[in-house]
Design a protein around this motif. Structure first.
Motif, PDB file in Angstrom:
ATOM      1  N   GLY A  58       3.752  -6.583  -3.630  1.00 28.60           N
ATOM      2  CA  GLY A  58       4.223  -7.367  -2.502  1.00 28.60           C
ATOM      3  C   GLY A  58       3.342  -8.582  -2.257  1.00 28.60           C
ATOM      4  N   GLU A 104       7.959  -5.655   1.698  1.00 22.75           N
ATOM      5  CA  GLU A 104       7.616  -4.345   1.178  1.00 22.75           C
ATOM      6  C   GLU A 104       8.765  -3.341   1.248  1.00 22.75           C
ATOM      7  OE1 GLU A 104       3.868  -6.422   2.347  1.00 22.75           O
ATOM      8  OE2 GLU A 104       5.758  -5.985   3.392  1.00 22.75           O
ATOM      9  N   GLY A 147       0.664  -2.038  -2.812  1.00 25.17           N
ATOM     10  CA  GLY A 147       0.551  -2.814  -1.578  1.00 25.17           C
ATOM     11  C   GLY A 147      -0.644  -2.335  -0.795  1.00 25.17           C
ATOM     12  N   VAL A 170       2.263  -0.194   2.454  1.00 21.28           N
ATOM     13  CA  VAL A 170       2.759   0.861   1.555  1.00 21.28           C
ATOM     14  C   VAL A 170       1.745   1.998   1.609  1.00 21.28           C
ATOM     15  CG1 VAL A 170       3.364   1.483  -0.820  1.00 21.28           C
ATOM     16  CG2 VAL A 170       3.831  -0.835   0.006  1.00 21.28           C
ATOM     17  N   THR A 226       6.767   1.209   5.174  1.00 18.39           N
ATOM     18  CA  THR A 226       7.923   1.561   4.351  1.00 18.39           C
ATOM     19  C   THR A 226       8.245   3.058   4.373  1.00 18.39           C
ATOM     20  OG1 THR A 226       6.479   1.774   2.413  1.00 18.39           O
ATOM     21  CG2 THR A 226       7.470  -0.374   2.795  1.00 18.39           C
TER      22      THR A 226
END
Length: 302
Positions: A24, A49, A70, A75, A79
């Motif tokens: 990302g 992301e 990420g 992450v 997410t």
């Protein structure tokens, strides 16, 4: 440890053209070698992301082996829904790489720090959780994650705290603790993960305590925890993560059902940081610096 991560990723990608790296908009210097040697297996998904995790799920469905990189604050934290529904629900072989876990991005404040990622990912069905402590555990963790052929979250904390192991370790077992040091059986043993294993070793040398590293947090072996409990007088768990839902919680969940022992959980208290500062400052603020941890362990010994 970051070099070991990069080297392992390049090695896996060269051996398997289905391995893809999605990032990302992070880690350019870290991935220079990957982009040089595997340019067609590198995807910069941009600062999106949630979309990146969805892309990884789609790629996994058609036979690719995505590694998604990420910051741990994004992450997995940003997410979680996509990881749960797009990846874990269908058991897709996606490896999620959360870098800078804990207080690594100290000066950037709460938005970039991640002290809840283990708790969030442990609760997602079917998602394994890894937390290596040094370069040797990182290499073993990358091989484990690839071989798992399913959803894996690999947590990357402070990477420059020094080696825990003298050399390469054997292949990781699902949930297996890694014995780092023997110690007195009439004193508590230390079970630590990630960046806190180095601190555990330093403290254990002064107090003659046994130390185990927990590079695989989910699943965590009931047999290994119970075996360690039989040769110690309780446990102290150490993690650069909230005391809620992390390693300490996992250990106490096991011991409460399979043989209660005293457990002292050392981690981030249930509060946000009061100030920004260096990584060392934030460890002191939350009582995770070596001197503070040593005092807590000494108070627990009886």
């Amino acid at each position: 440890m970051r070099d070991a991560f990069s080297n392992a990723l390049v090695r896996l990608a060269l051996a398997d053209p289905k391995v893809l790296l999605l990032t990302g908009d992070h880690g350019y210097a870290l991935f220079d070698e990957f982009r040089k040697r595997c340019p067609d297996q590198y995807i910069n998904a941009g600062i999106a992301e949630q979309n990146m995790v969805g892309m990884a799920a789609g790629l996994a469905r058609v036979g690719f082996r995505p590694f998604v990189y990420g910051l741990a604050a994004f992450v997995p934290i940003r997410t979680v829904e996509q990881i749960k529904l797009d990846i874990a629900h269908d058991g897709l072989p996606v490896v999620l790489l959360g870098d800078g876990a804990g207080f690594v991005y100290s000066h950037l404040g709460t938005s970039h720090q991640s002290t809840e990622d283990i708790a969030c990912t442990r609760a997602i069905p079917g998602l394994e959780v890894l937390s290596p402590s040094d370069r040797f555990e990182m290499t073993a963790s990358m091989d484990y994650a690839y071989a798992a052929n399913g959803p894996v979250y690999l947590r990357m904390g402070k990477s420059d705290r020094g080696d825990v192991h003298a050399g390469p370790i054997d292949a990781l077992r699902a949930g297996g603790l890694v014995k780092v040091r023997a110690g007195r059986t009439d004193r508590p043993g230390l079970i630590a993960t990630g960046s806190m294993v180095r601190a555990a070793v330093d403290i254990a040398q002064d107090l003659d305590l046994a130390v185990w590293s927990a590079p695989v947090l989910k699943p965590l072996s009931i047999e290994d925890v119970c075996a360690a409990a039989r040769v110690t007088a309780g446990f102290v768990t150490l993690e650069e993560h909230s005391v809620l839902g992390g390693l300490g919680a996992a250990v106490t969940e096991i011991t409460s059902e399979h043989g209660p022992v005293r457990v002292l959980r050392i981690g981030v208290p249930d509060r946000f940081s009061e100030h920004c500062g260096t990584h060392a400052y934030l460890l002191r603020e939350h009582g995770l610096d070596t001197d503070s941890v040593r005092a807590k362990v000494q108070g627990f010994i009886r």
